[in-house]
Design a protein around this motif. Structure first.
Motif, PDB file in Angstrom:
ATOM      1  N   HIS A 208      -1.096   3.322   4.392  1.00  9.18           N
ATOM      2  CA  HIS A 208      -0.291   2.103   4.307  1.00  9.18           C
ATOM      3  C   HIS A 208       0.683   2.020   5.477  1.00  9.18           C
ATOM      4  O   HIS A 208       0.986   0.929   5.974  1.00  9.18           O
ATOM      5  CB  HIS A 208       0.470   2.055   2.985  1.00  9.18           C
TER       6      HIS A 208
ATOM      7  N   SER B 175       0.747  -1.059   8.112  1.00  8.69           N
ATOM      8  CA  SER B 175       2.032  -1.743   8.267  1.00  8.69           C
ATOM      9  C   SER B 175       2.539  -1.679   9.702  1.00  8.69           C
ATOM     10  O   SER B 175       3.679  -2.075   9.980  1.00  8.69           O
ATOM     11  CB  SER B 175       3.079  -1.135   7.327  1.00  8.69           C
TER      12      SER B 175
ATOM     13  N   ASP C 130       2.079 -11.375  -1.501  1.00 10.25           N
ATOM     14  CA  ASP C 130       1.294 -10.137  -1.464  1.00 10.25           C
ATOM     15  C   ASP C 130       1.530  -9.324  -2.737  1.00 10.25           C
ATOM     16  O   ASP C 130       2.502  -9.535  -3.463  1.00 10.25           O
ATOM     17  CB  ASP C 130       1.702  -9.320  -0.236  1.00 10.25           C
ATOM     18  N   TYR C 131       0.638  -8.380  -2.976  1.00 12.12           N
ATOM     19  CA  TYR C 131       0.660  -7.489  -4.140  1.00 12.12           C
ATOM     20  C   TYR C 131       0.905  -6.062  -3.648  1.00 12.12           C
ATOM     21  O   TYR C 131       0.583  -5.706  -2.515  1.00 12.12           O
ATOM     22  CB  TYR C 131      -0.691  -7.552  -4.865  1.00 12.12           C
ATOM     23  N   GLU C 132       1.460  -5.207  -4.516  1.00 11.71           N
ATOM     24  CA  GLU C 132       1.667  -3.795  -4.187  1.00 11.71           C
ATOM     25  C   GLU C 132       1.709  -2.985  -5.478  1.00 11.71           C
ATOM     26  O   GLU C 132       2.745  -2.914  -6.131  1.00 11.71           O
ATOM     27  CB  GLU C 132       2.976  -3.570  -3.404  1.00 11.71           C
TER      28      GLU C 132
ATOM     29  N   GLU D  48       2.250   0.232  -7.641  1.00  8.20           N
ATOM     30  CA  GLU D  48       3.068   1.416  -7.414  1.00  8.20           C
ATOM     31  C   GLU D  48       3.251   2.192  -8.716  1.00  8.20           C
ATOM     32  O   GLU D  48       3.300   1.614  -9.802  1.00  8.20           O
ATOM     33  CB  GLU D  48       4.449   1.036  -6.857  1.00  8.20           C
TER      34      GLU D  48
ATOM     35  N   ASN E  15       4.330  -3.518 -10.054  1.00  7.70           N
ATOM     36  CA  ASN E  15       3.721  -4.290  -8.968  1.00  7.70           C
ATOM     37  C   ASN E  15       4.851  -4.915  -8.175  1.00  7.70           C
ATOM     38  O   ASN E  15       5.596  -5.753  -8.681  1.00  7.70           O
ATOM     39  CB  ASN E  15       2.770  -5.366  -9.482  1.00  7.70           C
TER      40      ASN E  15
ATOM     41  N   SER F 193       5.560  -9.381  -3.086  1.00  7.67           N
ATOM     42  CA  SER F 193       6.368  -9.555  -1.875  1.00  7.67           C
ATOM     43  C   SER F 193       6.022 -10.854  -1.165  1.00  7.67           C
ATOM     44  O   SER F 193       4.839 -11.153  -0.952  1.00  7.67           O
ATOM     45  CB  SER F 193       6.113  -8.392  -0.910  1.00  7.67           C
TER      46      SER F 193
ATOM     47  N   LYS G 186      11.387  -9.518  -1.754  1.00  7.51           N
ATOM     48  CA  LYS G 186      10.734  -8.821  -2.853  1.00  7.51           C
ATOM     49  C   LYS G 186      11.416  -9.042  -4.201  1.00  7.51           C
ATOM     50  O   LYS G 186      11.034  -8.419  -5.186  1.00  7.51           O
ATOM     51  CB  LYS G 186      10.700  -7.317  -2.549  1.00  7.51           C
TER      52      LYS G 186
ATOM     53  N   GLN H  21      -6.839  -2.286  -3.662  1.00  2.00           N
ATOM     54  CA  GLN H  21      -6.127  -1.041  -3.408  1.00  2.00           C
ATOM     55  C   GLN H  21      -6.685   0.058  -4.300  1.00  2.00           C
ATOM     56  O   GLN H  21      -6.896  -0.165  -5.497  1.00  2.00           O
ATOM     57  CB  GLN H  21      -4.622  -1.197  -3.684  1.00  2.00           C
TER      58      GLN H  21
ATOM     59  N   THR I 233       3.434   1.945  -2.222  1.00  4.46           N
ATOM     60  CA  THR I 233       2.100   1.398  -2.473  1.00  4.46           C
ATOM     61  C   THR I 233       1.078   1.941  -1.488  1.00  4.46           C
ATOM     62  O   THR I 233       1.422   2.252  -0.340  1.00  4.46           O
ATOM     63  CB  THR I 233       2.134  -0.146  -2.410  1.00  4.46           C
TER      64      THR I 233
ATOM     65  N   CYS J  19      -3.020  -3.857   1.207  1.00  2.00           N
ATOM     66  CA  CYS J  19      -2.258  -5.086   1.020  1.00  2.00           C
ATOM     67  C   CYS J  19      -2.831  -6.209   1.883  1.00  2.00           C
ATOM     68  O   CYS J  19      -3.583  -5.976   2.829  1.00  2.00           O
ATOM     69  CB  CYS J  19      -0.797  -4.862   1.379  1.00  2.00           C
TER      70      CYS J  19
END
Length: 318
Positions: free
Chosen positions: A81, A85, A122-124, A126, A157, A160, A175, A213, A247, A251
């Motif tokens: 990630h 990023s 976006d999704y993440e 965790e 989740n 973001s 976020k 993911q 995460t 993404c």
């Protein structure tokens, strides 16, 4: 074996209960906050709970982390990630910490509201850890002692708004829109043996059934014990507070490589962020109204299973 606890609404009351095979055994007592619940209900006592049950299907889920608790997050905490990023994992040598507003916390099955001005949602997925002990002074926490500080685990989740978070450099704002922090469904209470398995959980997130993911907590860069040790030197942590551990890759966000970022530094701010927005606009992975996001976290042997979190994306009402 870990224990599923559900915070739920039934017959006009918020309650807590132990869930097994789709049936809830209500836990005696009134607990307005996660801290109150954890302080009064050690897992060793709840495993022996007996009594009448009600079907889980007839209750309304609530978040197992209440809005008075701290919501602390780690960023770029999986190597892949970091790379996606735009970071060089061999250069980044620090634990990225930020917070989310607790007003974004919702139940695990809540709709996620896409604000009208947000283009790139976006999704993440965790792993979230809920504390069972106050930490109000600097201390060194070893992996072997982590069970003294962690009560249980939850799915988080970290939704973001990338067009707010990145160009404005506003992690907190980008976020923290309301509904951007679904938690649960269950608070999975853990004993000492369970806590030792936290480094071998599998995370899977799908959008409309397609895997986006998939990774293991074995690939966390900064583990929970190391992170809590670092945080203990910064500010106080309390029973019921939530640490969301970062995460994995996958993404929707697309960030230029470190080399391209260095080249972009020579551009004007206006040109640089125009290019960023154009790159993101080409990404079909960003969430739209009608999309369904599902998140699962479990150990391979099934002894820890945090359930399934399911959210449908909806547009903000005009």
């Amino acid at each position: 074996m870990s224990l599923h606890v559900l915070h739920y609404q039934h017959e006009g009351r918020a309650r807590w209960g132990v869930v097994k095979n789709g049936a809830i055994t209500p836990i005696p007592g009134e607990f307005a906050t996660t801290a109150e619940f954890i302080a009064a209900n050690p897992v060793e006592r709840l495993v022996e709970l007996e009594g009448p049950t009600i079907p889980e299907s007839i209750v309304q889920w609530l978040s197992p982390v209440t809005a008075n608790q701290q919501f602390i997050c780690q960023g770029a905490n999986y190597r892949q990630h970091m790379i996606e990023s735009g970071m060089d994992p061999d250069v980044k040598k620090f634990n990225m910490i930020f917070t989310k507003a607790t007003s974004c916390i919702v139940a695990a099955d809540s709709p996620v509201v896409k604000p009208s001005h947000v283009r790139f949602l976006d999704y993440e997925i965790e792993l979230g850890l809920v504390l069972k002990k106050n930490i109000t002074s600097r201390r060194v926490i070893a992996d072997a002692d982590l069970h003294e500080y962690v009560a249980g685990a939850v799915i988080v989740n970290d939704y973001s708004a990338r067009d707010v978070q990145i160009p404005q450099m506003q992690f907190y704002k980008g976020k923290s829109y309301r509904t951007f922090g679904p938690i649960g469904p269950y608070l999975c209470l853990l004993n000492k043996a369970d806590v030792a398995k936290l480094g071998d959980l599998e995370l899977t997130l799908t959008v409309n059934g397609a895997v986006r993911q998939k990774d293991s907590t074995a690939n966390l860069v900064y583990g929970p014990a190391e992170t809590l040790s670092e945080l203990s030197g910064v500010h106080d942590l309390h029973v019921g507070d939530l640490l969301s551990t970062g995460t994995p890759a996958g993404c929707a966000l697309s960030v230029p490589s470190p080399m391209k970022q260095r080249l972009a530094a020579a551009l004007s701010e206006e040109t640089k962020w125009k290019m960023f927005m154009e790159i993101q606009a080409a990404r079909t992975e960003y969430l739209r109204a009608g999309d369904t996001v599902e998140a699962r976290i479990a150990s391979r042997d099934g002894s820890i299973d945090l359930g399934v979190q399911r959210n449908q994306v909806v547009d903000e009402a005009s």
